[in-house]
Design an enzyme around this catalytic site. Structure first.
Site, mmCIF file in Angstrom:
data_model
loop_
_atom_site.group_PDB
_atom_site.id
_atom_site.type_symbol
_atom_site.label_atom_id
_atom_site.label_comp_id
_atom_site.label_asym_id
_atom_site.label_seq_id
_atom_site.Cartn_x
_atom_site.Cartn_y
_atom_site.Cartn_z
ATOM 1 N N GLU A 132 8.665 -3.986 10.777
ATOM 2 C CA GLU A 132 9.128 -2.696 10.249
ATOM 3 C C GLU A 132 9.670 -1.809 11.360
ATOM 4 O O GLU A 132 9.032 -1.589 12.384
ATOM 5 C CB GLU A 132 7.953 -2.000 9.528
ATOM 6 C CG GLU A 132 8.347 -0.642 8.946
ATOM 7 C CD GLU A 132 7.375 -0.105 7.913
ATOM 8 O OE1 GLU A 132 6.438 -0.829 7.514
ATOM 9 O OE2 GLU A 132 7.558 1.062 7.496
ATOM 10 N N LYS B 6 -1.519 -9.358 2.730
ATOM 11 C CA LYS B 6 -0.778 -8.907 3.927
ATOM 12 C C LYS B 6 -1.632 -7.903 4.684
ATOM 13 O O LYS B 6 -2.339 -7.110 4.056
ATOM 14 C CB LYS B 6 0.557 -8.275 3.522
ATOM 15 C CG LYS B 6 1.313 -7.633 4.701
ATOM 16 C CD LYS B 6 2.766 -7.352 4.395
ATOM 17 C CE LYS B 6 3.056 -5.991 3.809
ATOM 18 N NZ LYS B 6 2.618 -4.855 4.626
ATOM 19 N N ASP C 188 0.840 -1.205 0.000
ATOM 20 C CA ASP C 188 0.000 0.000 0.000
ATOM 21 C C ASP C 188 0.876 1.257 0.000
ATOM 22 O O ASP C 188 0.364 2.375 -0.069
ATOM 23 C CB ASP C 188 -1.021 -0.009 1.140
ATOM 24 C CG ASP C 188 -0.392 -0.093 2.518
ATOM 25 O OD1 ASP C 188 0.847 -0.213 2.611
ATOM 26 O OD2 ASP C 188 -1.159 -0.039 3.500
ATOM 27 N N SER C 189 2.218 1.066 0.000
ATOM 28 C CA SER C 189 3.140 2.183 -0.275
ATOM 29 C C SER C 189 2.877 2.713 -1.682
ATOM 30 O O SER C 189 3.335 3.796 -2.043
ATOM 31 C CB SER C 189 4.597 1.724 -0.143
ATOM 32 O OG SER C 189 4.823 0.537 -0.878
ATOM 33 N N ASP D 7 -1.012 -6.045 -0.264
ATOM 34 C CA ASP D 7 -1.428 -5.385 0.975
ATOM 35 C C ASP D 7 -2.928 -5.168 0.980
ATOM 36 O O ASP D 7 -3.493 -4.689 -0.015
ATOM 37 C CB ASP D 7 -0.749 -4.007 1.076
ATOM 38 C CG ASP D 7 0.362 -3.981 2.098
ATOM 39 O OD1 ASP D 7 0.320 -4.778 3.052
ATOM 40 O OD2 ASP D 7 1.272 -3.158 1.932
ATOM 41 N N GLU E 248 -1.736 -5.358 8.511
ATOM 42 C CA GLU E 248 -0.979 -4.803 9.633
ATOM 43 C C GLU E 248 -1.682 -5.079 10.960
ATOM 44 O O GLU E 248 -2.906 -4.956 11.054
ATOM 45 C CB GLU E 248 -0.822 -3.280 9.454
ATOM 46 C CG GLU E 248 -0.015 -2.901 8.229
ATOM 47 C CD GLU E 248 0.137 -1.388 8.051
ATOM 48 O OE1 GLU E 248 -0.274 -0.612 8.934
ATOM 49 O OE2 GLU E 248 0.666 -0.997 6.994
HETATM 50 O O1 KIV Z 1 3.466 -1.101 1.631
HETATM 51 C C1 KIV Z 1 4.645 -1.477 1.681
HETATM 52 O O2 KIV Z 1 5.461 -1.212 0.805
HETATM 53 C C2 KIV Z 1 5.041 -2.266 2.845
HETATM 54 C C3 KIV Z 1 6.511 -2.466 3.055
HETATM 55 C C4 KIV Z 1 7.042 -1.258 3.717
HETATM 56 C C5 KIV Z 1 6.790 -3.695 3.822
HETATM 57 O O3 KIV Z 1 4.231 -2.687 3.606
#
Ligand code: KIV
Length: 271
Positions: free
Chosen positions: A189, A120, A51-52, A90, A122
């Site tokens: 992280e 994934k 989600d980056s 994500d 959090e």
């Molecule tokens: O969204 C992302 O790129 C991440 C990484 C920082 C692990 O979750």
């Protein structure tokens, strides 16, 4: 000892073998077809459609605005370039926090509408029930502990987590809860290296670090960061493997100059 080349396709089982045989796992993010194809050809083990995407691709200040539809759209593009790597997606902010049923539906949407291998999310203990429900349905889940960018507004800053013993204990308990709930791997992280080392030793599943030191079972970075494309963001855990922003700017300047001076195109470049 085997190398990454021994795995024709990266699966949850292959990653488990890596953990058991102490073979480090390499992971990077991708949001588009061309980048994913290059990463896969280079032999990366995991491609995370992170989600980056919200920050480095869509230009937002945080990861919060990115939507399910955007994650799915970018994953479809990434998947077209990937043969070997495992694609992990994500789950965006508010697609899994409300309740396990909604999380289950959204994880199912990602798996049904894209060729991703896993999702994934959090959190630790607070999402354990959700992780259990999703993994029991046959959807592999990667956890994410330590600094949780989707919780930035409650932290107030992106500083490292787990520096004091009480938070280190909570992060450790989160890791164990995720493993017990069925997570096949966990990202950690921005925590002290010592904490990540002790968590990795307690886990049977791989712990993949970003800003969490050298003792994790693998490492992940955001691709535009490590390629030197995202020059406004450079925490100390990011190593530059290229200076693409400079290279692109210089290539574009050369192109502009060639167009303006009439050096491009030549006869050979014409029909
Ligand atoms: O969204 C992302 O790129 C991440 C990484 C920082 C692990 O979750």
């Amino acid at each position: 000892m085997s190398t990454q080349k021994d795995f024709k396709k990266i699966t949850t089982k292959a990653l488990q073998v890596c953990k058991e045989q102490k073979i480090k796992i390499s992971a990077l993010t991708a949001y588009d077809f061309i980048t994913a194809k290059i990463l896969d050809k280079a032999g990366i083990d995991i491609i995370l459609v992170g989600d980056s995407l919200s920050n480095v691709f869509l230009g937002n200040d945080t990861t919060l605005p990115v939507t399910m539809d955007e994650m799915i759209y970018h994953t479809k593009a990434v998947a077209k370039g990937v043969e070997r790597a495992m694609i992990v997606v994500d789950m965006p902010f508010m697609s899994y926090q409300t309740n396990p049923d909604e999380a289950f539906r959204n994880a199912g949407r990602i798996m049904k509408e894209t060729p991703a291998g896993a999702v994934k999310m959090e959190g630790g203990i607070r999402i354990a029930e959700t992780v259990r429900k999703i993994t029991e349905a046959g959807i592999p889940v990667m956890g994410h502990i330590g600094l949780l960018p989707q919780s930035i507004h409650s932290y107030g800053s992106y500083e490292a987590r787990g520096k004091d013993p009480s938070e280190a204990k909570i992060i450790t308990e989160d890791a164990l809860a995720l493993e017990q709930a069925g997570a096949f791997a966990i990202v950690i992280e921005k925590t002290p290296a010592k904490l990540a080392k002790s968590i990795s030793a307690k886990l049977k599943v791989p712990l993949i670090g970003i800003g969490a030191g050298a003792y994790c079972d693998g490492q992940i970075l955001v691709t535009p960061d490590m390629l030197g494309l995202n020059v406004d963001f450079r925490p100390r855990f990011v190593r530059y493997y290229s200076n693409l922003a400079e290279e692109i700017e210089s290539a574009v300047k050369k192109y502009i100059s060639d167009v303006k001076s009439g050096k491009f195109p030549t006869e050979k470049e014409s029909y």
